[in-house]
Design a protein around this motif. Structure first.
Motif, short mmCIF file in Angstrom:
data_model
loop_
_atom_site.label_atom_id
_atom_site.label_comp_id
_atom_site.label_asym_id
_atom_site.label_seq_id
_atom_site.Cartn_x
_atom_site.Cartn_y
_atom_site.Cartn_z
N PRO A 25 34.10 -45.37 -38.08
CA PRO A 25 35.29 -46.23 -37.95
C PRO A 25 36.59 -45.45 -38.04
CG PRO A 25 34.34 -46.43 -40.14
CD PRO A 25 33.38 -45.59 -39.34
N ASN A 26 37.67 -46.08 -37.65
CA ASN A 26 38.98 -45.48 -37.80
C ASN A 26 39.37 -45.45 -39.27
OD1 ASN A 26 39.72 -44.91 -35.08
ND2 ASN A 26 40.06 -47.09 -34.74
N GLY A 27 40.27 -44.54 -39.60
CA GLY A 27 40.75 -44.43 -40.97
C GLY A 27 42.21 -44.81 -41.09
N ILE A 28 42.70 -44.77 -42.31
CA ILE A 28 44.08 -45.14 -42.58
C ILE A 28 44.54 -44.45 -43.87
CG2 ILE A 28 43.50 -47.21 -43.90
CD1 ILE A 28 45.87 -48.57 -42.55
N ASP A 29 45.83 -44.12 -43.94
CA ASP A 29 46.41 -43.52 -45.13
C ASP A 29 46.83 -44.64 -46.09
OD1 ASP A 29 46.20 -40.76 -44.52
OD2 ASP A 29 47.87 -40.95 -43.12
N ILE A 30 45.87 -45.11 -46.86
CA ILE A 30 46.10 -46.27 -47.72
C ILE A 30 47.21 -46.00 -48.73
CG2 ILE A 30 45.01 -47.84 -49.36
CD1 ILE A 30 42.30 -47.05 -47.99
N GLU A 31 47.25 -44.81 -49.29
CA GLU A 31 48.24 -44.49 -50.32
C GLU A 31 49.66 -44.55 -49.77
OE1 GLU A 31 47.69 -44.27 -53.52
OE2 GLU A 31 45.59 -44.68 -53.07
N ALA A 91 46.35 -53.12 -44.72
CA ALA A 91 46.83 -52.23 -45.78
C ALA A 91 48.17 -52.72 -46.31
CB ALA A 91 46.97 -50.81 -45.24
N ALA A 92 48.93 -53.41 -45.45
CA ALA A 92 50.22 -53.98 -45.85
C ALA A 92 50.07 -55.38 -46.44
CB ALA A 92 51.17 -54.02 -44.65
N ARG A 147 50.78 -48.07 -50.04
CA ARG A 147 51.04 -48.45 -51.43
C ARG A 147 52.36 -47.86 -51.93
NH1 ARG A 147 44.87 -47.18 -53.46
NH2 ARG A 147 43.91 -49.11 -52.69
N ARG A 148 52.70 -46.70 -51.42
CA ARG A 148 53.90 -45.98 -51.89
C ARG A 148 55.19 -46.69 -51.49
NH1 ARG A 148 57.12 -42.47 -49.24
NH2 ARG A 148 55.69 -42.31 -47.48
N ILE A 149 55.22 -47.23 -50.30
CA ILE A 149 56.47 -47.79 -49.77
C ILE A 149 56.65 -49.24 -50.20
CG2 ILE A 149 57.67 -48.44 -47.63
CD1 ILE A 149 56.50 -45.94 -46.37
N TRP A 160 41.09 -41.48 -44.08
CA TRP A 160 40.89 -40.44 -43.08
C TRP A 160 40.02 -39.31 -43.63
CZ3 TRP A 160 41.10 -41.49 -38.33
CH2 TRP A 160 42.06 -42.34 -37.79
N ASP A 161 39.98 -39.14 -44.95
CA ASP A 161 39.09 -38.13 -45.54
C ASP A 161 37.64 -38.50 -45.29
OD1 ASP A 161 41.07 -36.40 -46.58
OD2 ASP A 161 41.37 -37.71 -48.31
N GLU A 162 37.31 -39.79 -45.44
CA GLU A 162 35.95 -40.26 -45.15
C GLU A 162 35.60 -40.03 -43.69
OE1 GLU A 162 34.72 -44.22 -46.87
OE2 GLU A 162 36.86 -44.29 -47.32
N VAL A 163 36.53 -40.38 -42.82
CA VAL A 163 36.31 -40.23 -41.38
C VAL A 163 36.11 -38.76 -41.01
CG1 VAL A 163 37.34 -40.54 -39.09
CG2 VAL A 163 37.59 -42.32 -40.84
N ALA A 164 36.92 -37.88 -41.59
CA ALA A 164 36.81 -36.44 -41.31
C ALA A 164 35.46 -35.89 -41.77
CB ALA A 164 37.95 -35.68 -41.99
#
Length: 332
Positions: free
Chosen positions: A142-148, A257-258, A151-153, A315-319
């Motif tokens: 699957p596609n990944g996403i920068d979840i953090e 994620a949002a 959360r940061r913004i 994205w770490d999982e996807v990589a």
């Protein structure tokens, strides 16, 4: 980027369609081929395929990973003359469409994805794996996403009800259907606004259509990335994607994620992500009525304050899964 950080020597071969977002400080190279042209320029596409093949022939790569349809035509030549394994990733396909048309583009796409042999096919959705195919070695990553990053913004919600669409202005995205639906949404919710984030061949036509319909609360922002894009998501109240075909849309992952409720067409891999609920609605593509009714339901509902969670892959999982796929293909 994460594969490169893990020591994989990567060269990305791409057409010259203008600026890229690649950060070349990382451990990968970017080879841009040809003079600058538009994405739909067929002459440019043809010359790209020829030049890309000779570039592959001259360089000793261990594996060739394709991420677009047309380069799949090179796979038989790569096998015959270069003798290296070829992987192709399917991000989406017209074969997911409910009303398939036997156009030249459709038939060519079907040939490339189901009749040409690859060492491995990777799909971002399980839906493609159900299509009859010459290739038997297939996996889903699957596609990944920068979840953090989401959360940061921190951003305040828009004062008026904000409906968000993010993507490429292409006929398959059915933004015209969304614009027609907004006419009815504004009759019931006059202050509701539609923000369209993206670019593409249909942008000018859609701006003309918006004006013709008489919509006053539609905003075309152009392409946005990074923090600017995340702020658009987090200031919105609802995300909409009425496409006639999709794989696993990153835009839906970003919307989730949002924390946004989502209205989307029940096509491709979308139903693997969403189900009809108090915070999400699946609709039939091309139905203006289904679309505006779903938008109105979620906008006026007091129960959509918190979106239903879905599992989001990093994205770490996807990589990691992609690296395993490379190793198993090379050493198979």
């Amino acid at each position: 980027k994460r594969l490169a950080k893990n020591g994989v020597d990567i060269t990305i071969i791409t057409r010259n369609n203008g600026k890229t977002n690649f950060n070349e400080k990382l451990n990968f190279k970017v080879k841009t081929i040809g003079k600058k042209s538009t994405p739909l320029n067929n002459i440019s596409r043809l010359f790209f395929l020829i030049q890309a093949f000779f570039y592959l022939y001259k360089n000793n790569f261990d594996l060739i990973h394709l991420h677009a349809f047309l380069p799949g035509l090179l796979a038989p030549l790569i096998h015959l003359f270069i003798k290296k394994p070829v992987i192709i990733t399917i991000h989406g396909t017209r074969m997911f469409e409910k009303n398939q048309k036997n156009s030249v583009d459709f038939l060519l796409e079907k040939l490339i994805l189901t009749k040409i042999k690859y060492e491995l096919q990777i799909s971002v959705t399980q839906a493609f794996l159900k299509i009859k195919n010459l290739n038997k070695r297939q996996i889903c990553i699957p596609n990944g996403i920068d979840i953090e990053e989401f959360r940061r913004i921190k951003v305040k919600k828009s004062i008026n009800p904000k409906i968000l669409w993010v993507g490429r202005f292409d006929p398959i995205k059915k933004v015209d259907v969304l614009l027609h639906a907004m006419k009815f949404v504004n009759k019931r919710i006059p202050k509701a606004q539609l923000t369209l984030v993206g670019y593409g061949q249909e942008e000018n036509n859609l701006k003309k259509l918006s004006k013709k319909i008489g919509l006053k609360n539609v905003f075309f922002t152009g392409q946005k990335t990074g923090d600017h894009l995340i702020k658009e998501y987090k200031s919105a109240h609802l995300f909409v994607l009425p496409s006639s075909s999709e794989g696993q849309p990153i835009s839906i992952l970003e919307a989730k994620a949002a924390g946004l409720p989502v209205v989307a067409s029940k096509v491709g891999g979308i139903s693997e992500l969403l189900e009809n609920s108090k915070t999400d609605k699946l609709i039939s593509p091309d139905s203006v009525k289904d679309l505006y009714e779903a938008i109105e339901t979620l906008l006026v509902s007091k129960k959509n304050k918190k979106s239903k969670n879905i599992h989001l892959h990093s994205w770490d999982e996807v990589a990691a899964k992609t690296l395993n796929a490379y190793k198993s293909t090379i050493f198979n």
